[in-house]
Scaffold this active site. Sequence first.
Site, PDB file in Angstrom:
ATOM      1  N   TRP A 186     -23.609 -69.249-107.196  1.00  0.00           N
ATOM      2  CA  TRP A 186     -23.796 -69.317-108.653  1.00  0.00           C
ATOM      3  C   TRP A 186     -23.071 -68.125-109.262  1.00  0.00           C
ATOM      4  O   TRP A 186     -23.260 -67.002-108.828  1.00  0.00           O
ATOM      5  CB  TRP A 186     -25.284 -69.246-109.033  1.00  0.00           C
ATOM      6  CG  TRP A 186     -25.428 -69.037-110.520  1.00  0.00           C
ATOM      7  CD1 TRP A 186     -25.217 -69.968-111.495  1.00  0.00           C
ATOM      8  CD2 TRP A 186     -25.758 -67.814-111.198  1.00  0.00           C
ATOM      9  NE1 TRP A 186     -25.390 -69.384-112.736  1.00  0.00           N
ATOM     10  CE2 TRP A 186     -25.717 -68.079-112.585  1.00  0.00           C
ATOM     11  CE3 TRP A 186     -26.066 -66.520-110.761  1.00  0.00           C
ATOM     12  CZ2 TRP A 186     -25.986 -67.101-113.539  1.00  0.00           C
ATOM     13  CZ3 TRP A 186     -26.331 -65.542-111.708  1.00  0.00           C
ATOM     14  CH2 TRP A 186     -26.304 -65.833-113.082  1.00  0.00           C
ATOM     15  N   GLU A 225     -24.156 -74.137-107.920  1.00  0.00           N
ATOM     16  CA  GLU A 225     -25.234 -74.222-108.922  1.00  0.00           C
ATOM     17  C   GLU A 225     -24.695 -74.091-110.346  1.00  0.00           C
ATOM     18  O   GLU A 225     -24.074 -73.100-110.694  1.00  0.00           O
ATOM     19  CB  GLU A 225     -26.244 -73.096-108.651  1.00  0.00           C
ATOM     20  CG  GLU A 225     -27.388 -73.036-109.643  1.00  0.00           C
ATOM     21  CD  GLU A 225     -28.334 -71.865-109.380  1.00  0.00           C
ATOM     22  OE1 GLU A 225     -28.026 -71.000-108.530  1.00  0.00           O
ATOM     23  OE2 GLU A 225     -29.375 -71.804-110.050  1.00  0.00           O
ATOM     24  N   LYS A 227     -25.319 -74.205-114.672  1.00  0.00           N
ATOM     25  CA  LYS A 227     -26.299 -73.643-115.599  1.00  0.00           C
ATOM     26  C   LYS A 227     -25.931 -74.066-117.010  1.00  0.00           C
ATOM     27  O   LYS A 227     -24.757 -74.267-117.307  1.00  0.00           O
ATOM     28  CB  LYS A 227     -26.278 -72.124-115.467  1.00  0.00           C
ATOM     29  CG  LYS A 227     -27.338 -71.412-116.270  1.00  0.00           C
ATOM     30  CD  LYS A 227     -27.426 -69.957-115.865  1.00  0.00           C
ATOM     31  CE  LYS A 227     -28.517 -69.271-116.659  1.00  0.00           C
ATOM     32  NZ  LYS A 227     -28.804 -67.929-116.161  1.00  0.00           N
ATOM     33  N   ASP A 258     -31.150 -76.202-110.271  1.00  0.00           N
ATOM     34  CA  ASP A 258     -32.138 -75.224-110.725  1.00  0.00           C
ATOM     35  C   ASP A 258     -32.866 -75.868-111.885  1.00  0.00           C
ATOM     36  O   ASP A 258     -32.246 -76.245-112.892  1.00  0.00           O
ATOM     37  CB  ASP A 258     -31.429 -73.929-111.141  1.00  0.00           C
ATOM     38  CG  ASP A 258     -32.410 -72.824-111.509  1.00  0.00           C
ATOM     39  OD1 ASP A 258     -33.343 -73.101-112.279  1.00  0.00           O
ATOM     40  OD2 ASP A 258     -32.238 -71.686-111.033  1.00  0.00           O
ATOM     41  N   HIS A 261     -32.142 -74.921-115.529  1.00  0.00           N
ATOM     42  CA  HIS A 261     -30.759 -74.864-115.986  1.00  0.00           C
ATOM     43  C   HIS A 261     -30.280 -76.078-116.757  1.00  0.00           C
ATOM     44  O   HIS A 261     -29.084 -76.374-116.758  1.00  0.00           O
ATOM     45  CB  HIS A 261     -29.837 -74.640-114.792  1.00  0.00           C
ATOM     46  CG  HIS A 261     -29.900 -73.243-114.265  1.00  0.00           C
ATOM     47  ND1 HIS A 261     -29.011 -72.732-113.368  1.00  0.00           N
ATOM     48  CD2 HIS A 261     -30.754 -72.233-114.543  1.00  0.00           C
ATOM     49  CE1 HIS A 261     -29.313 -71.472-113.089  1.00  0.00           C
ATOM     50  NE2 HIS A 261     -30.371 -71.156-113.790  1.00  0.00           N
ATOM     51  N   HIS A 285     -33.586 -75.095-106.843  1.00  0.00           N
ATOM     52  CA  HIS A 285     -34.136 -73.821-107.274  1.00  0.00           C
ATOM     53  C   HIS A 285     -35.300 -74.202-108.171  1.00  0.00           C
ATOM     54  O   HIS A 285     -35.103 -74.532-109.341  1.00  0.00           O
ATOM     55  CB  HIS A 285     -33.108 -72.991-108.055  1.00  0.00           C
ATOM     56  CG  HIS A 285     -32.218 -72.179-107.177  1.00  0.00           C
ATOM     57  ND1 HIS A 285     -31.313 -71.273-107.655  1.00  0.00           N
ATOM     58  CD2 HIS A 285     -32.130 -72.116-105.823  1.00  0.00           C
ATOM     59  CE1 HIS A 285     -30.692 -70.693-106.641  1.00  0.00           C
ATOM     60  NE2 HIS A 285     -31.158 -71.192-105.518  1.00  0.00           N
ATOM     61  N   ASP A 293     -35.837 -68.514-121.520  1.00  0.00           N
ATOM     62  CA  ASP A 293     -35.870 -68.052-120.130  1.00  0.00           C
ATOM     63  C   ASP A 293     -35.940 -69.223-119.167  1.00  0.00           C
ATOM     64  O   ASP A 293     -36.716 -70.143-119.354  1.00  0.00           O
ATOM     65  CB  ASP A 293     -37.077 -67.136-119.905  1.00  0.00           C
ATOM     66  CG  ASP A 293     -37.140 -66.662-118.461  1.00  0.00           C
ATOM     67  OD1 ASP A 293     -36.086 -66.283-117.929  1.00  0.00           O
ATOM     68  OD2 ASP A 293     -38.226 -66.702-117.860  1.00  0.00           O
ATOM     69  N   ASP A 295     -36.597 -68.728-115.917  1.00  0.00           N
ATOM     70  CA  ASP A 295     -37.132 -68.197-114.665  1.00  0.00           C
ATOM     71  C   ASP A 295     -38.594 -67.763-114.688  1.00  0.00           C
ATOM     72  O   ASP A 295     -38.952 -66.762-114.082  1.00  0.00           O
ATOM     73  CB  ASP A 295     -36.245 -67.031-114.210  1.00  0.00           C
ATOM     74  CG  ASP A 295     -34.841 -67.500-113.862  1.00  0.00           C
ATOM     75  OD1 ASP A 295     -34.714 -68.201-112.853  1.00  0.00           O
ATOM     76  OD2 ASP A 295     -33.909 -67.189-114.611  1.00  0.00           O
ATOM     77  N   ASP A 325     -36.839 -70.153-107.435  1.00  0.00           N
ATOM     78  CA  ASP A 325     -36.022 -69.192-108.176  1.00  0.00           C
ATOM     79  C   ASP A 325     -36.681 -68.821-109.498  1.00  0.00           C
ATOM     80  O   ASP A 325     -36.579 -69.562-110.467  1.00  0.00           O
ATOM     81  CB  ASP A 325     -34.613 -69.757-108.425  1.00  0.00           C
ATOM     82  CG  ASP A 325     -33.716 -68.731-109.103  1.00  0.00           C
ATOM     83  OD1 ASP A 325     -34.103 -67.558-109.178  1.00  0.00           O
ATOM     84  OD2 ASP A 325     -32.620 -69.122-109.554  1.00  0.00           O
TER      85      ASP A 325
HETATM   86  C1  RNT Z   1     -29.299 -67.766-112.416  1.00  0.00           C
HETATM   87  C2  RNT Z   1     -29.366 -68.665-111.245  1.00  0.00           C
HETATM   88  C3  RNT Z   1     -29.308 -68.000-109.920  1.00  0.00           C
HETATM   89  C4  RNT Z   1     -30.098 -66.721-109.890  1.00  0.00           C
HETATM   90  C5  RNT Z   1     -30.176 -66.079-108.546  1.00  0.00           C
HETATM   91  C6  RNT Z   1     -30.673 -64.680-108.631  1.00  0.00           C
HETATM   92  O1  RNT Z   1     -29.507 -68.399-113.590  1.00  0.00           O
HETATM   93  O2  RNT Z   1     -30.516 -69.437-111.331  1.00  0.00           O
HETATM   94  O3  RNT Z   1     -29.709 -68.874-108.930  1.00  0.00           O
HETATM   95  O4  RNT Z   1     -31.384 -66.885-110.387  1.00  0.00           O
HETATM   96  O5  RNT Z   1     -29.001 -66.200-107.915  1.00  0.00           O
HETATM   97 ZN    ZN Z   2     -31.072 -70.580-109.648  1.00  0.00          ZN
END
Ligand code: RNT
Ligand code: ZN
Length: 417
Positions: A186, A225, A227, A258, A261, A285, A293, A295, A325
């Site tokens: 990523w 990955e 986003k 993810d 994302h 993820h 956010d 995460d 993640d």
């Molecule tokens: C970031 C991605 C990625 C990170 C990690 C730390 O938006 O999700 O995967 O969270 O690599």
């Molecule tokens: Zn991620």
Amino acid sequence: MKEHLIQQAYEIARERYASVGVDTEKVLQQMQDFHLSLHCWQADDVTGFECQGGDLTGGIQATGNYPGKARNIDELRQDILKATSYIPGTHRLNLHEIYGDFQGKVVDRDEVEPEHFQSWIEWGKEHQMKLDFNSTSFSHPKSGNLSLSHPDEGIRQFWIEHTKRCRRVAEEMGKAQDDPCIMNLWVHDGSKDITVNRKLYRELLKDSLDQIFETKYENMKDCIESKVFGIGLESYTVGSNDFYTAYAASRNKMITLDTGHFHPTESVADKVSSMLLYVPELMLHVSRPVRWDSDHVTIMDDPTLELFSEIVRADALDRVHYGLDYFDASINRIGAYVIGSRAAQKCMCRALLEPIALLREYELSGKGFQCLALLEECKALPWNAVYDMFCMKNNVPVGETFIAEIEKYEAEVTSKR
Ligand code: RNT
Ligand code: ZN
């Protein structure tokens, strides 16, 4: 909780599920084969152990300053083991390049070698944790807004070299553990404001990836990955979903989904059955997007339940890898691992307990009411008794009893850091 009560509850659940054609014993076995890849970066707010540490950049942010974060490799390892002691089953550890064992030396990203992960490989063996890996494009003076898509050839080659070396590290990990190491790629590349060079950066990224993937390896697998946007990079992401989906399909690479994302109303679950027709495997993820956010700590929410159900319904359990993640610096970090991991397991447990044969029979014979009614009833079937049994069989605390244990570890260990 008393063992005989858990046992009794499970017996009742077993009968309830049998009446809709579901074998809970089989589900317990399947749960044993469900391995999470724990993201090492929740333990220290994505800081890592480079000996020239800077701020976290690249459009990601860990907010909060809860005391007790892991400050070095030993503390991180200790915390991971503590967390896994509350997560039933056996799991993997997902490392980022910046978590190498650099022994006090400054090792720039284009100098990383497998030897910097030798102690991790040994540690993984010792604790039955297989390793996965990630190249690290963020938090570096050469990151800026662009890395693998940088128009400056020197900077772009720096990141190409880094990523190639990371693949070699992953190959060594895979070889040592006799099981492929999944390496995620990523990069944060994007732009805060309008860009008139969308095509240029994507051409550069495509070329960089082709250079990176030139070497074929047998003990590692690549995944890429996408986003939707990063913080401070709101207007454009070079590695968008379309970009990587097309790239992965044309190069037979794995896609990383993810769950944080995508656009807020987009269903990640719905992507599984489409993507698996064109790409070999998926990496997840598992995360939780909230506003800007992507995460927050994973919980047992509808999108995650739906995602795991789709994997089971697509008969794809062996084609999906399950990484977590998120990075929450505002609560006990070990607790965050345990909450997210157990939530993911509960979602999988529920997905496996779905009376899919009966549901499909209803749907395919036009019995729409019956299908919807059973789906609704499933929500209240005693899946939790099966999950409790899974915990008990694996000798980890059942229910909320891990809260007090993590409090104890906080009082004795992390609060003293
Ligand atoms: C970031 C991605 C990625 C990170 C990690 C730390 O938006 O999700 O995967 O969270 O690599
Ligand atoms: Zn991620």
